[in-house]
Write a protein that holds these residues in place. Structure first.
Motif, PDB file in Angstrom:
ATOM      1  N   THR A 175       8.148 -48.134  28.232  1.00  0.00           N
ATOM      2  CA  THR A 175       7.167 -48.790  27.959  1.00  0.00           C
ATOM      3  C   THR A 175       6.510 -49.498  29.148  1.00  0.00           C
ATOM      4  O   THR A 175       5.604 -50.133  29.032  1.00  0.00           O
ATOM      5  CB  THR A 175       7.127 -49.746  26.562  1.00  0.00           C
ATOM      6  OG1 THR A 175       8.114 -50.486  27.098  1.00  0.00           O
ATOM      7  CG2 THR A 175       7.359 -48.934  25.749  1.00  0.00           C
ATOM      8  N   TYR A 176       6.751 -49.000  30.544  1.00  0.00           N
ATOM      9  CA  TYR A 176       5.771 -49.516  31.463  1.00  0.00           C
ATOM     10  C   TYR A 176       4.876 -48.425  31.789  1.00  0.00           C
ATOM     11  O   TYR A 176       4.227 -48.572  32.710  1.00  0.00           O
ATOM     12  CB  TYR A 176       7.080 -49.554  32.708  1.00  0.00           C
ATOM     13  CG  TYR A 176       7.872 -48.331  33.123  1.00  0.00           C
ATOM     14  CD1 TYR A 176       7.570 -47.529  33.771  1.00  0.00           C
ATOM     15  CD2 TYR A 176       9.083 -48.139  32.489  1.00  0.00           C
ATOM     16  CE1 TYR A 176       8.066 -46.210  34.214  1.00  0.00           C
ATOM     17  CE2 TYR A 176       9.850 -46.980  32.763  1.00  0.00           C
ATOM     18  CZ  TYR A 176       9.431 -46.102  33.741  1.00  0.00           C
ATOM     19  OH  TYR A 176      10.117 -45.000  33.942  1.00  0.00           O
ATOM     20  N   ASN A 177       4.830 -47.355  31.115  1.00  0.00           N
ATOM     21  CA  ASN A 177       4.307 -46.215  31.265  1.00  0.00           C
ATOM     22  C   ASN A 177       3.211 -45.942  30.034  1.00  0.00           C
ATOM     23  O   ASN A 177       3.581 -45.596  28.839  1.00  0.00           O
ATOM     24  CB  ASN A 177       4.942 -44.840  31.787  1.00  0.00           C
ATOM     25  CG  ASN A 177       4.254 -43.500  31.515  1.00  0.00           C
ATOM     26  OD1 ASN A 177       3.061 -43.542  31.780  1.00  0.00           O
ATOM     27  ND2 ASN A 177       4.769 -42.394  31.045  1.00  0.00           N
ATOM     28  N   ALA A 178       1.794 -46.117  30.232  1.00  0.00           N
ATOM     29  CA  ALA A 178       0.995 -46.154  29.026  1.00  0.00           C
ATOM     30  C   ALA A 178       0.181 -44.769  29.300  1.00  0.00           C
ATOM     31  O   ALA A 178      -0.700 -44.730  30.249  1.00  0.00           O
ATOM     32  CB  ALA A 178       0.109 -47.232  29.095  1.00  0.00           C
ATOM     33  N   ARG A 179       0.818 -43.635  28.701  1.00  0.00           N
ATOM     34  CA  ARG A 179      -0.097 -42.354  28.854  1.00  0.00           C
ATOM     35  C   ARG A 179      -1.400 -42.418  28.265  1.00  0.00           C
ATOM     36  O   ARG A 179      -1.733 -42.835  27.105  1.00  0.00           O
ATOM     37  CB  ARG A 179       0.896 -41.408  28.013  1.00  0.00           C
ATOM     38  CG  ARG A 179       2.264 -41.047  28.738  1.00  0.00           C
ATOM     39  CD  ARG A 179       3.120 -40.012  27.830  1.00  0.00           C
ATOM     40  NE  ARG A 179       2.215 -38.836  27.660  1.00  0.00           N
ATOM     41  CZ  ARG A 179       2.552 -37.748  28.416  1.00  0.00           C
ATOM     42  NH1 ARG A 179       3.684 -37.637  29.311  1.00  0.00           N
ATOM     43  NH2 ARG A 179       1.963 -36.662  28.328  1.00  0.00           N
ATOM     44  N   ARG A 180      -2.313 -41.952  29.069  1.00  0.00           N
ATOM     45  CA  ARG A 180      -3.630 -41.733  28.767  1.00  0.00           C
ATOM     46  C   ARG A 180      -3.821 -40.947  27.389  1.00  0.00           C
ATOM     47  O   ARG A 180      -4.849 -41.363  26.475  1.00  0.00           O
ATOM     48  CB  ARG A 180      -4.511 -41.084  29.830  1.00  0.00           C
ATOM     49  CG  ARG A 180      -6.001 -41.268  29.492  1.00  0.00           C
ATOM     50  CD  ARG A 180      -6.648 -40.279  30.546  1.00  0.00           C
ATOM     51  NE  ARG A 180      -8.219 -40.278  30.305  1.00  0.00           N
ATOM     52  CZ  ARG A 180      -8.997 -39.682  29.373  1.00  0.00           C
ATOM     53  NH1 ARG A 180      -8.154 -39.068  28.398  1.00  0.00           N
ATOM     54  NH2 ARG A 180     -10.111 -40.004  29.335  1.00  0.00           N
ATOM     55  N   ASP A 181      -3.100 -39.988  26.997  1.00  0.00           N
ATOM     56  CA  ASP A 181      -3.091 -39.319  25.824  1.00  0.00           C
ATOM     57  C   ASP A 181      -2.479 -40.004  24.404  1.00  0.00           C
ATOM     58  O   ASP A 181      -2.577 -39.321  23.410  1.00  0.00           O
ATOM     59  CB  ASP A 181      -2.652 -37.869  26.240  1.00  0.00           C
ATOM     60  CG  ASP A 181      -1.022 -37.690  26.445  1.00  0.00           C
ATOM     61  OD1 ASP A 181      -0.555 -38.894  26.596  1.00  0.00           O
ATOM     62  OD2 ASP A 181      -0.644 -36.785  26.609  1.00  0.00           O
ATOM     63  N   ASN A 182      -2.060 -41.135  24.949  1.00  0.00           N
ATOM     64  CA  ASN A 182      -1.348 -41.794  23.782  1.00  0.00           C
ATOM     65  C   ASN A 182      -2.167 -43.475  23.496  1.00  0.00           C
ATOM     66  O   ASN A 182      -1.575 -44.427  22.941  1.00  0.00           O
ATOM     67  CB  ASN A 182       0.004 -42.121  23.815  1.00  0.00           C
ATOM     68  CG  ASN A 182       0.712 -42.343  22.586  1.00  0.00           C
ATOM     69  OD1 ASN A 182       0.151 -42.320  21.542  1.00  0.00           O
ATOM     70  ND2 ASN A 182       1.986 -42.902  22.733  1.00  0.00           N
ATOM     71  N   LEU A 183      -3.268 -43.711  24.167  1.00  0.00           N
ATOM     72  CA  LEU A 183      -3.704 -44.896  24.134  1.00  0.00           C
ATOM     73  C   LEU A 183      -4.122 -45.453  22.941  1.00  0.00           C
ATOM     74  O   LEU A 183      -4.423 -46.816  22.519  1.00  0.00           O
ATOM     75  CB  LEU A 183      -5.105 -45.017  25.249  1.00  0.00           C
ATOM     76  CG  LEU A 183      -4.635 -44.705  26.845  1.00  0.00           C
ATOM     77  CD1 LEU A 183      -5.918 -44.937  27.650  1.00  0.00           C
ATOM     78  CD2 LEU A 183      -3.598 -45.756  27.196  1.00  0.00           C
ATOM     79  N   GLU A 184      -4.713 -44.625  22.008  1.00  0.00           N
ATOM     80  CA  GLU A 184      -5.143 -44.933  20.832  1.00  0.00           C
ATOM     81  C   GLU A 184      -4.050 -44.752  19.513  1.00  0.00           C
ATOM     82  O   GLU A 184      -4.244 -44.695  18.390  1.00  0.00           O
ATOM     83  CB  GLU A 184      -6.427 -44.120  20.283  1.00  0.00           C
ATOM     84  CG  GLU A 184      -7.671 -44.419  21.043  1.00  0.00           C
ATOM     85  CD  GLU A 184      -8.776 -43.603  20.918  1.00  0.00           C
ATOM     86  OE1 GLU A 184      -9.500 -44.015  19.586  1.00  0.00           O
ATOM     87  OE2 GLU A 184      -9.339 -42.735  21.460  1.00  0.00           O
ATOM     88  N   GLY A 185      -2.819 -44.499  20.128  1.00  0.00           N
ATOM     89  CA  GLY A 185      -1.664 -44.239  19.366  1.00  0.00           C
ATOM     90  C   GLY A 185      -0.884 -45.449  19.568  1.00  0.00           C
ATOM     91  O   GLY A 185      -1.061 -46.480  18.934  1.00  0.00           O
ATOM     92  N   PHE A 186       0.115 -45.236  20.471  1.00  0.00           N
ATOM     93  CA  PHE A 186       0.987 -46.242  20.460  1.00  0.00           C
ATOM     94  C   PHE A 186       0.474 -47.685  21.247  1.00  0.00           C
ATOM     95  O   PHE A 186       0.832 -48.870  20.875  1.00  0.00           O
ATOM     96  CB  PHE A 186       2.384 -45.994  21.506  1.00  0.00           C
ATOM     97  CG  PHE A 186       3.463 -46.767  21.837  1.00  0.00           C
ATOM     98  CD1 PHE A 186       4.460 -46.917  20.972  1.00  0.00           C
ATOM     99  CD2 PHE A 186       3.293 -47.863  22.745  1.00  0.00           C
ATOM    100  CE1 PHE A 186       5.474 -47.902  21.151  1.00  0.00           C
ATOM    101  CE2 PHE A 186       4.394 -48.975  23.006  1.00  0.00           C
ATOM    102  CZ  PHE A 186       5.464 -48.772  22.108  1.00  0.00           C
ATOM    103  N   TRP A 187      -0.452 -47.205  22.075  1.00  0.00           N
ATOM    104  CA  TRP A 187      -1.132 -48.393  22.565  1.00  0.00           C
ATOM    105  C   TRP A 187      -2.411 -48.985  22.109  1.00  0.00           C
ATOM    106  O   TRP A 187      -3.249 -49.767  22.639  1.00  0.00           O
ATOM    107  CB  TRP A 187      -1.421 -48.096  24.045  1.00  0.00           C
ATOM    108  CG  TRP A 187      -0.336 -47.641  24.811  1.00  0.00           C
ATOM    109  CD1 TRP A 187       0.366 -46.475  25.120  1.00  0.00           C
ATOM    110  CD2 TRP A 187       0.749 -48.736  25.441  1.00  0.00           C
ATOM    111  NE1 TRP A 187       1.494 -46.507  25.778  1.00  0.00           N
ATOM    112  CE2 TRP A 187       1.893 -47.703  25.861  1.00  0.00           C
ATOM    113  CE3 TRP A 187       1.055 -49.923  25.612  1.00  0.00           C
ATOM    114  CZ2 TRP A 187       3.078 -48.220  26.624  1.00  0.00           C
ATOM    115  CZ3 TRP A 187       1.998 -50.465  25.977  1.00  0.00           C
ATOM    116  CH2 TRP A 187       3.147 -49.743  26.656  1.00  0.00           C
TER     117      TRP A 187
END
Length: 306
Positions: A175-187
């Motif tokens: 979780t030091y890596n926020a994937r752009r394709d998951n910004l509206e998911g996990f993040w």
């Protein structure tokens, strides 16, 4: 995934360029509790307070000095123990060669060398590149917007989103890596709400080379500081002390990074987009995506990390 990054030199000077304020209370809390919970603080952050100008900065400098003194005392105590073990093993070997005594000597010698290195590094004044390296779990100075001004806060490089249990740190170590394709998911609790920036000059990634892991260092060819897009969170709970933590946003890599063997790349923010990025509107996520897409595109040179 941005396994590691190196902060820019003279971080405080870069902060002044952006007219940022340092959150002294939070840095004081960081150093005040460091020795208790073993927070990892790079030497470059200590240097932010090497020349204190205010009473609060002097307080932080004293906390840093106390922390270093306590750490040195711990190293010296362990060094005495290992030297005693080493001397005992050498006496036994002088009387009779045994496998067990030789092994004790080998281990104690290795630990003595390591402890001497740690003590020398702790007392060293001249800067080295490794002083500015951050890894997951390390603390770093992150720029955020607060009360209409830019503020630098110390945050752990591995985000624990607010409301999540402490065990997230071990269950989800990436979780030091926020994937752009998951910004509206996990993040989704951070994207559009709590954006930050980290200023770095180079970053490091693990890649496979003929079945072996090697670390490559990537640096933009223009040598300009990289304003890395981040998401952050303030965690509070009964199971641990309050925590400020962040993740760097990553996306598909440019061709040269993909060709080098890595599948992610940190996302830079253009200087003219800093204000908009740090003051997002959760009802206008398209604007935040547009800032991420309007990123600089330097050529990333790479080499084997030293």
């Amino acid at each position: 995934m941005c396994f590691s990054a190196q902060l820019v030199d003279a971080y405080r000077e870069h902060c002044r360029r952006w007219n940022t304020f340092i959150s002294l209370d939070e840095f004081k809390e960081l150093y005040g509790s460091t020795y208790i919970d073993e927070r990892k603080i790079p030497k470059v952050i200590d240097q932010l307070f090497a020349d204190p100008q205010t009473e609060n900065e002097w307080d932080i400098k004293q906390l840093i000095d106390r922390r270093n003194s306590e750490q040195a005392a711990e190293y010296e105590q362990e060094l005495f123990k290992q030297r005693t073990r080493l001397a005992s093993a050498e006496r036994k070997l002088a009387e009779k060669e045994t496998k067990s005594a030789a092994e004790v000597k080998r281990i104690a010698s290795s630990k003595v060398d390591a402890l001497l290195g740690k003590l020398a590094d702790l007392r060293r004044l001249e800067p080295k590149d490794r002083d500015a390296r951050i890894f997951p779990g390390s603390y770093a100075p992150v720029i955020v917007s607060e009360g209409g001004r830019l503020v630098v806060k110390p945050m752990r490089y591995q985000c624990r989103p607010a409301g999540k249990p402490v065990f997230y740190d071990t269950r989800y170590p990436s979780t030091y890596n926020a994937r752009r394709d998951n910004l509206e998911g996990f993040w989704k609790g951070q994207f559009g709400y709590t954006h930050g920036l980290l200023i770095v000059k180079t970053f490091y990634e693990n890649v496979d080379r003929d079945g072996k892991n090697v670390v490559l260092q990537f640096t933009p060819d223009d040598r300009e500081p990289m304003l890395v897009a981040c998401l952050w969170s303030r965690w509070s709970g009964k199971d641990g002390p309050d925590l400020l933590s962040f993740a760097a946003i990553t996306d598909e890599p440019p061709r040269e990074i993909a060709a080098a063997g890595h599948d992610r790349c940190i996302v830079q923010i253009r200087p003219e987009n800093v204000g908009a990025w740090l003051n997002p509107d959760p009802s206008e996520l398209a604007a935040s995506y547009a800032i991420l897409d309007d990123r600089p595109h330097p050529y990333y040179e790479h080499r084997l990390a030293a």
